[in-house]
Every structure is written in structure tokens, then in C-alpha cells.
Design an enzyme around this catalytic site. Structure first.
Site, PDB file in Angstrom:
ATOM      1  N   GLU A   1       0.812  -1.209   0.000  1.00  0.00           N
ATOM      2  CA  GLU A   1       0.000   0.000   0.000  1.00  0.00           C
ATOM      3  C   GLU A   1       0.852   1.269   0.000  1.00  0.00           C
ATOM      4  O   GLU A   1       0.789   2.094   0.908  1.00  0.00           O
ATOM      5  CB  GLU A   1      -0.975  -0.028   1.178  1.00  0.00           C
ATOM      6  CG  GLU A   1      -2.018  -1.118   0.976  1.00  0.00           C
ATOM      7  CD  GLU A   1      -2.946  -1.311   2.153  1.00  0.00           C
ATOM      8  OE1 GLU A   1      -4.132  -1.627   1.921  1.00  0.00           O
ATOM      9  OE2 GLU A   1      -2.502  -1.179   3.314  1.00  0.00           O
TER      10      GLU A   1
ATOM     11  N   GLU B   1      -4.618 -10.158   0.091  1.00  0.00           N
ATOM     12  CA  GLU B   1      -5.419 -10.018   1.298  1.00  0.00           C
ATOM     13  C   GLU B   1      -6.866 -10.278   0.918  1.00  0.00           C
ATOM     14  O   GLU B   1      -7.354  -9.749  -0.086  1.00  0.00           O
ATOM     15  CB  GLU B   1      -5.290  -8.621   1.917  1.00  0.00           C
ATOM     16  CG  GLU B   1      -3.926  -8.313   2.516  1.00  0.00           C
ATOM     17  CD  GLU B   1      -3.865  -6.914   3.132  1.00  0.00           C
ATOM     18  OE1 GLU B   1      -4.933  -6.349   3.462  1.00  0.00           O
ATOM     19  OE2 GLU B   1      -2.754  -6.380   3.273  1.00  0.00           O
TER      20      GLU B   1
END
Length: 975
Positions: free
Chosen positions: A417, A493
Site C-alpha cells: 500500500e 489479502e
């Protein structure tokens, strides 16, 4: 005098560079014949409010430490009584002004005085090695400044041989909580400063290797392994099992057994140089992405993975070897085959365990800049600023060089991220040049220019299926679109394991097993990061964000694991084990056969033994073994069941189990790997009484068989001498789960907010009529929240014989309901003494419509307290599905038995109301009352994973519709 290095006019802790004075990155290994001295232990400690501290006099031999505290190293000072931890998910807890940090910068001065062992060698060099310091460290030895570094979860070394003395060495380390490096470490976790990994002195004899790289490939077509060990000094490689004795740098080949997560075959070898003998554990394997599929040793791999932060509730990220081993054993025992080291390289000993016990590893760089996402175009993002590129490459280099010899590491990840930027491309280019043998991963740049995977987070099921079919939405750039379509899909994820959940796991797994391109994923995440605290009166609980006085925090979002903080498995982990089991067992009871499918990637089924049990009404009546052939991966066999044994009447099922045939390094013989249940005989429905008794009115009550009702409200007051605290009445509310509450980014679309807006938590009940006719009592009501014209008409039709009370409930919606219901069923209250539950139905743990794969039909018995799931933030929990009958009894006293009528029900019992459960922030907020509250639900809403992902699939939503269900209420022990 302060001699801190200064760059760009800023102090060193605000320098974008990775550090000064450290040695180049190199390999890590656990042992050799060279001397080493652990400096772990108790250190002197002083905490200051600013980076300036109180000067550098503490580095001198004569410094007065009489008023200093003591801390454990490895450790975090905020977990040892100095300051407090803080949790944020995305936002930085400091002003975002890179590379500057606040003047208020907690700074821990650490000091250790130590002597060298009497036999410490005098030749060669000695290195001082730090495995991990958060977030910036400046180091002195015997008054000489060695340098400074950032990169909290990475190793750093200094050459110190010329400074050491036999006795009275003084090691001084100044650690700043905030530094320029903090902007690269925004990793959804507690901010925990300190020297939290090992500190070691390493002797490097003359002629010892500085670095070496074990290249051990495997050709699945020939069955041969190829070995070449590159090293910076001359030497030899011995592998006795293979009869190998070759020079460093020489390539050789031999027939070998390959390494895989299922069969982690390691060959013990040795690197012998003039100065050092280093043990090697060599795993031969080859991984690559080819034809759009990730393969290991020529086979497609299906990742059944988890994301793992390093965490221990007492010591934070200072995790000991025993706890690491416990993690790996728990993963293996729950059918997990892969781990992503989110979002930084783990302690290197963890990777040794993955090599030894068998886990595929995505090794992730110590990098996340997520907090910049709140600014237009990620303004200021370091990965798009070339001034940060040296630090980014340094982080990639230190990860790769440290971990490159681990066969378990099959993928390098650039970080997490960080948006997009050329800094990531620079990292990727360096890694590809240094180690072309492993693919690269990065999720957050959706061009995937630096990734060998089409990586997604929390993609909903329909998107995963579209990608599996090759029907994903195209990119505007045809070239980029073609590249992305050539990549395997990895849900790096998914299935956010926060609180009650995650739901929908089985539906994801079906897609992974259907579409070759969908190669599985990694559940977020492994463990709840709850930190222990106590109430004012000493009761323990686990704390989360905001419990330590933080101004900026993200609450219990830090508690989103498959393990509770004490490392006990949550229902989510039990569910995940069942969903990802590597053997599928289905059956056709009418034909008397089962079908066994081998879902392993490499292993045949020789290591498993199969048994059957015939169970009637939850009781085992006969058992035996099944002869299942040794199936190759991906193949199936039809196996006959024995003739059903003669057994008493009642519902019957076959339970088939596959367990380990022999002890393994990760589990004992008999450990359950997979199981299934098949119906053998259906459940007989309760017989309707031949003679129904008429209701009788007397003194404000209505008597019906063994029951007494209130004449005005129609509420059941007592049954067979048991006085009820509250009679059964329609209920639709549940204390919202974390997934019901949803991510804050969903705004008003969050399900729990819609429920509250509609008022489902404050229903009002109106009695419209009470009638006694046809030997029955009928109570008609309307149930509705205030401030809306929506409602539910509920009619309760009661009839009875001498012992049994029969209830049929008819629910009719009034109006167009815009939301699904949390639940639909009956709520009743029993005396607190009725605290022991026995039931025949699903269990032993909780389940919901999309989390019920692991629920097994059986007969269970436990105290009501043990039926609760202790989520760190209390919420709806504890439902048991498919219940045929349930009893709640007092010890030696009266109780209640409820038997399903036309269909099984969902059964929940607890000592507090849903209102109390909804209001609680921690488990200690739940105070038992004088009532056991019992839910008997016809239907319940699914769970989903909307705390950070999709909500329940349509088939698991409780849409408002006309409903009828029936129950039989009797005394315990009655039929």
C-alpha cells in the site's frame, strides 16, 4: 559536543538516506563454528521527550546511571512502563511533513556494559549486529560513534573489532520513535519503538565468508537438482547425503527429492572456508510464473495462506523462538500452506521454521506509505520521490540478501500500500538483477508493471470469478491490459478476520479450485493484536486503539486475526481449516459410496488413514476403517461404505475422517486433516399429539397443558413448573458484528447503520388479539420500530398435551423492507440457574450461514459461559446451527427442552442481553444478570467480511419475507 551527522540541514533522524556507517547487507545464518555473543538481556534505559535527549554523556565509561531504569532487550519500552503504545491503520500519528518529525520525539537511550568471554578470538574482525530497531538508532561503542540507521525490521551491522576490549565494554544506543524512516513504515500496527530484535557480536575469522548465495534448483522433468553456491571467498561445499564435494562457485547436479511446503525436504550440507564452517540446509526447488500460472517444481500451486504480523501480547514485535514455532505449528495443523510476512521481513528464525516445517513464503519489504493516500494524487509519497530511492533500494537489498537462501521464500514483495512510483521500479530492478529465480509481487500499482501477479485485496466473489474466466474489466492501455491478463490472480489479502467471521470463505475456495488462474489468497490476518490491561478492580481484558489515550487511532481494527491475542484459535480459524482442507470428501448415501479427491499440490494420500463412524442422534454406534487408494494430486476415487450397521431408530449420519497415519514434525499420528458428514437416515419430525387439551382461563392466567400464560399479554409465564423471566417473542436484532458495522469508508451504506436508522434495535410489541378456540391459544401481535410504518405481524399459535407445548409462529411483513434482517426468531429469558446447555445439532463452536463449513452434527453439552466466543470487542456470537433439540437446565432443578418442528433452528444462549452486548467495548463490560437469554431463530443473517471487504453474498442475506416455523417446548429429557 554533539557530533551528529547532518544532511540537507536536518538532523540525522530526519535524513532520507538509510543510514551512515553500517556495513553492506549480507546473508543471515543461525550458527557456524565462529564465535558469537548474544547481547540480549537487561539494559539500562532512560527516556527523553525529544531527540536531543540529555546529551551524549551516557556513552562514556564514567557516566552515572544510578537513576536509570532497566528494560529487556529485545523489547519495546512502551510495553515496559515507559510511555504508551498507539495504534493507527492508515493515518500517520505525526504531522505529515516528510522527512521532518515532531520535536516531541520520544527517545530511548539504551546502555549495556559487557565483558568479552575469556576465549574471544583476537584475529579477524568482529561485527556488531542489530536485527531490528524501531525506528532510528544511533550507536556508540566505548565512546566511539559507529553510525546510525533506519529500516526498523531489517538487520544492520558495524565493524567493531578495533574498538573492543576484554572487559568493561560500553555499548550505547539512542533510539528515536520518529524519524524519516517512519514515513516508510505506516503498516497498520501498533507503533512500538525500541530494540525489539536480537543484538549480537559476531566474530569473523580471517578467511571467513562475508556473504554466500545458495542456488538450488530442481528440474521436475528429470528429477535432478542443480546446486551452485556463490561465495566471496574460496571454499568447498559438502552435501554428504548426495555424495557432493564441490568447489564454491562450481555447479553440480544430482538426483534429489524436491522441497515443497507439503514435503519440506532439506539436505544438510556445509560451506567450508579457511576461516569458518557454516552449516547449510538446502532445499531444491524451482518457482516461476509461466503461461499465466505460478508453479513450483512444475506444478500449479494453490495458496491457502495467511498474512502474519509479528505479535505477542506481552512483548509486541519482540517474538521469541517458541512463539514463532507455535505459530508455524498452528498454521500447519489448520491446513495453512503459505504465509505473507506482512508488511516487513520477519525475524529470520521464523523463515528457518518455514524451511523446516514447510510453508510457502511471500517475503515482504519493510515498506508502507499508506497515509499519503489521503492527499490528492498521493502528494508527497516517498516512492514517487527520487530523494527516497536510496532508502527504498536499501530496504529491498537488506531483505533479499538476508533471506535469499531460504527455500521457503518463493516470492519477493516490494511492500504494501504505497501507491505507485519509480522508487518501486528501482527496487524491482535491483531485485530482478540480484535474484532472477523468484517472481516479484506488488499489489498497489494497478498497472502491475513491477509485479508478476495480478494482485488484489478484498475483491468480491463476482470479480474473482470474472478474472478467473478472463473477463475482467479491461484497462485503457491495451499493452498494459494484455500484460495484466497474462498474470496469475493472487488475493494477497482477503476475508478480513475481524471479530465474528470471516464469512464467504467456502465460496472463495470454490472459485480458487475452479479457475486455474485463481491461485488462492492470504486471509487478513493471523492474530488479534490486543494488548493486556486491567480494569480498576483488577479484571483482565485486551485493549485496542484508543485505550492508551491516543488522540488519533483506529479502534479495534487492530484485532482482526484468526487467533485471539492469547493464540487460541477463533471460530474463523476452525472454519478456514475446514474450507481449505487438502482432501475433499463427498458422498452418495443412496449408492453407499463416498468420493475422495486429493487436493494436495504434490503429495499422494499415503500419509493419511481414513475412518468411518455411524452416528445416530449424535451418538456413535459403530466405527471402522476405509481402504482409500493412494491418489495422486488432483485425482479422485469412489470408495464404498460398509453396510449401515443395525442401530436404534432416529436420524443417522456417516462421519468420515482423514487423519495422519504417522507422527510428523508438525502434528502427531491421528491429527485430523479432513472430514465430512453424509446423511444416512433423515430426521423424523415430531409427532403431533393425538389429544390436544383446551385452554382454561383462571385468575388472570390462561392454562394450557403444562403451561401458564398471561391472560392480557398472551406471554408464556411458566412451563412444567419453570418460571420464565420472559416468554418467547419475536426478535430481529443482534449486537452488530465488526462486519455488520463495516468499514468507515462505506458511510451510511454500512449494514449496522441502516439497521439502527430503521430502529431494529428498539422494537415495540403490540398485542392485537388473544383468542382461545379449537383447543389452542392464538396471540396476534405487530412488531415494529418507532418512527416508521414498517412492521412485522407475528401470530403465535399454541397447543398442548399433558407434557408438550407446541408453538407455530407465522410472520408476515408489513411494508417494503429496504434492508435484510439481522435475525428472525424468538427470544426468551430463563432463570440464571438454567446455565447448562445440551443440544443435538451443529457444533461444537459457533456458526452462521456463511461460516458453517466446520459445523458438525452431533450431541454437545457445555455451560452457557463456554458457549460464548470472547471477541476482543464484544459482538454477536455463539449461534449453533441446525439444532434439532436443545435443553437448558439448572443443576438438579427444572429446565427447558426445545425441539425443532418442521426445520432445525439456530440456538444461542448467554447471560446478558443483546442490549448489553451491543453496548460493551471490552469483555469486562459484560456483567451476568439474573437471566439466561435464549435465541431460537428460524433464520439469521450471514456474516460476510465487510469490515474490509464484501458483505454477505445474496444467498446468505436474511431478506424479509413471509415465514412460518414451529417448535415443541417440554421439560428436559422429554421427547
Amino acid at each position: 559536543m554533539d557530533t551528529r551527522p547532518a544532511h540537507d540541514g536536518h538532523p540525522y533522524e530526519e535524513d532520507r538516506s538509510p543510514g551512515h556507517g553500517t556495513l553492506p547487507a549480507r546473508v543471515w545464518y543461525a550458527a557456524s563454528d565462529a564465535a558469537r555473543l548474544s547481547l540480549n538481556g537487561t539494559w539500562a534505559f532512560r527516556l527523553s521527550d525529544t531527540a536531543e535527549g540529555t546529551g551524549t554523556a551516557f556513552t562514556e565509561d564514567t557516566a552515572d546511571l544510578s537513576d536509570w531504569a532497566r528494560v529487556r532487550v529485545p523489547g519495546h519500552w512502551v510495553l515496559q512502563g515507559h510511555g504508551a503504545p498507539a495504534y493507527t491503520n492508515i493515518v500517520y500519528p505525526i504531522p505529515v511533513d516528510p522527512p521532518r518529525v515532531p520535536t516531541e520525539n520520544p527517545t530511548g537511550d539504551h546502555r549495556l556494559d559487557f565483558d568479552l568471554p575469556g576465549d574471544w578470538p583476537q584475529d579477524g574482525e568482529t561485527l556488531l549486529r542489530f536485527e531490528g530497531v524501531d525506528s532510528c538508532a544511533r550507536v556508540w561503542l566505548n565512546g566511539h560513534e559507529l553510525g546510525w540507521f533506519t529500516g526498523s525490521r531489517l538487520p544492520h551491522e558495524f565493524a567493531v573489532g578495533h574498538l573492543l576490549r576484554p572487559r568493561g565494554n560500553v555499548l550505547a544506543v539512542r533510539v528515536h520513535q520518529w524519524s524519516a524512516g517512519s514515513y516508510l513504515e505506516d503498516q497498520d500496527m501498533w507503533w512500538l519503538p525500541g530494540i525489539f530484535r536480537d543484538v549480537t557480536l559476531l566474530h569473523r575469522p580471517d578467511g571467513a565468508p562475508c556473504d554466500f548465495f545458495v542456488h538450488a534448483g530442481y528440474d521436475h522433468l528429470t528429477g535432478r537438482g542443480t546446486l551452485r553456491v556463490a561465495c566471496d571467498v574460496a571454499g568447498r561445499i559438502l552435501v554428504p547425503e548426495l555424495g557432493l564435494d564441490v568447489r564454491v562457485g562450481e555447479e553440480t547436479s544430482a538426483p534429489v527429492e524436491p522441497w515443497s511446503a507439503e514435503s519440506p525436504r532439506l539436505y544438510h550440507g556445509e560451506l567450508i572456508t579457511a576461516g569458518e564452517r557454516v552449516p547449510l540446509r538446502i532445499g531444491f526447488r524451482t518457482v516461476r510464473v509461466e503461461n499465466g500460472v505460478f508453479t513450483a517444481n512444475g506444478r500449479r500451486i494453490l495458496f491457502r495462506g495467511v498474512n502474519r504480523h509479528e505479535f505477542h501480547p506481552e512483548t509486541g514485535r519482540a517474538v521469541d523462538l517458541e512463539t514463532m514455532r507455535r505459530d508455524v505449528l498452528l498454521m500447519k495443523r489448520h491446513n495453512i500452506n503459505a504465509v505473507r510476512t506482512s508488511h516487513y521481513p520477519p525475524h529470520p528464525a521464523f523463515l528457518d521454521l518455514c524451511d523446516e516445517l514447510g510453508l510457502w513464503v511471500i517475503d515482504e519489504a519493510d515498506l508502507e506509505t499508506h497515509g499519503f493516500c489521503y492527499f490528492p494524487d498521493w502528494r508527497g509519497n516517498p516512492v514517487a520521490d527520487e530523494r527516497w530511492t536510496p532508502a527504498l533500494i536499501d530496504r529491498a537489498r537488506r531483505m533479499v540478501e538476508r533471506d535469499k537462501n531460504h527455500p521457503s521464500v518463493v516470492i519477493w514483495s516490494l511492500g504494501n500500500e504505497c501507491g505507485a512510483g519509480q522508487g518501486l521500479s528501482a527496487m524491482a530492478a535491483w531485485i530482478r538483477e540480484r535474484d532472477p529465480s523468484r517472481p516479484l509481487h506488488y499489489e498497489n500499482d494497478y498497472s502491475y508493471r513491477d509485479s508478476d501477479f495480478y494482485s488484489r485485496m478484498y475483491a468480491p466473489h463476482d470479480e474473482v470469478e470474472a478474472i478467473g474466466r478472463g473477463e475482467e474489466q479491461p484497462l485503457e492501455d491495451p499493452e498494459a491490459d494484455a500484460r495484466r491478463r497474462s498474470l496469475p490472480l493472487l488475493l494477497v489479502e482477503y476475508a478480513h478476520a475481524m471479530g465474528n467471521g470471516p464469512g464467504g470463505l467456502a465460496d472463495y475456495q470454490r472459485l480458487f479450485e475452479t479457475y486455474e488462474r485463481c491461485q488462492g489468497g492470504f486471509v487478513w490476518e493471523w492474530i488479534d493484536h490486543g494488548l493486556p490491561k486491567r480494569t480498576a478492580d483488577g479484571r483482565p481484558y485486551y485493549a485496542y486503539g484508543g485505550d492508551f489515550g491516543e488522540d488519533v487511532h483506529d479502534g479495534n481494527f487492530v484485532c482482526d486475526g484468526l487467533l485471539f491475542p492469547d493464540r487460541s484459535p477463533s471460530p474463523g480459524l476452525i472454519e478456514y481449516k475446514k474450507v481449505i482442507e487438502p482432501v475433499r470428501i463427498t458422498g452418495d448415501s443412496a449408492a453407499g459410496t463416498i468420493t475422495v479427491t486429493n487436493r494436495h499440490d504434490f503429495s499422494a494420500l499415503d500419509h493419511l488413514s481414513f475412518t468411518w463412524a455411524f452416528e445416530v442422534e449424535g451418538e456413535e454406534t459403530a466405527t471402522g476403517t476405509l481402504a482409500v487408494p493412494s491418489l495422486d494430486p488432483g485425482t479422485s476415487a469412489v470408495v464404498p461404505l460398509p453396510d449401515p450397521p443395525h442401530a436404534r431408530a432416529g436420524e443417522a449420519v456417516w462421519t468420515i475422517r482423514a487423519g495422519l497415519r504417522a507422527d510428523t514434525p508438525w502434528a502427531p499420528r491421528g491429527h485430523l486433516v479432513a472430514w465430512a458428514q453424509l446423511p444416512a437416515r433423515p430426521r423424523p419430525l415430531p409427532e403431533r399429539p393425538a389429544v390436544l387439551l383446551p385452554p382454561l382461563a383462571e385468575a388472570g392466567n390462561i392454562h394450557l397443558g403444562p403451561a401458564v400464560f398471561h391472560a392480557t399479554t398472551g406471554e408464556l409465564r411458566s412451563l412444567n413448573g419453570l418460571d420464565l423471566r420472559q416468554g418467547p417473542r419475536l426478535d430481529v436484532w443482534r449486537a452488530p458484528t465488526d462486519n455488520d458495522l463495516g468499514g468507515p469508508w462505506l458511510g451510511d451504506a454500512r449494514l449496522a447503520m441502516r439497521w439502527r436508522k430503521l430502529g431494529l434495535h428498539r422494537l415495540q410489541h403490540r398485542v392485537d388479539s388473544i383468542s382461545t378456540a379449537d383447543r389452542a391459544l392464538t396471540v396476534r401481535t405487530r412488531v415494529a420500530p418507532a418512527a416508521t410504518d414498517l412492521g412485522l405481524y407475528a401470530a403465535y399459535h399454541w397447543s398442548a398435551d399433558d407434557e408438550r407445548l407446541l408453538l407455530t409462529v407465522t410472520v408476515t411483513p408489513d411494508g417494503e423492507w429496504p434492508v435484510p434482517l439481522p435475525r428472525l426468531g424468538l427470544l426468551l429469558g430463563l432463570p440464571a440457574s438454567c446455565d447448562h446447555a445440551t443440544w443435538y445439532g451443529g457444533g461444537p463452536g459457533e456458526a452462521y450461514p456463511d461460516t458453517r463449513a466446520a459445523s458438525r452434527l452431533g450431541r454437545y453439552s457445555m455451560n452457557v459461559d463456554d458457549m460464548q466466543t470472547p471477541y476482543v470487542r464484544p459482538q454477536e456470537n455463539g449461534a449453533r446451527p441446525d439444532v434439532r433439540w436443545a435443553e437448558l437446565c439448572a443443576a438438579g432443578g427444572p429446565g427447558l427442552r426445545v425441539t425443532a418442528g418442521d426445520a432445525p433452528f439456530w440456538f444461542t444462549a448467554r447471560r446478558w442481553s443483546d442490549v448489553q452486548l451491543d453496548a460493551a467495548r471490552h469483555t469486562t463490560d459484560l456483567e451476568p444478570g439474573d437471566t439466561v437469554w435464549v435465541h431460537l431463530d428460524r433464520s439469521v443473517q450471514g456474516i460476510g467480511t465487510e469490515s474490509c471487504g464484501p458483505g454477505p453474498l445474496p444467498q446468505y442475506r436474511l431478506t424479509v419475507a413471509p415465514t412460518t416455523f414451529s417448535l415443541v417446548l417440554t421439560a428436559p429429557g422429554a421427547n
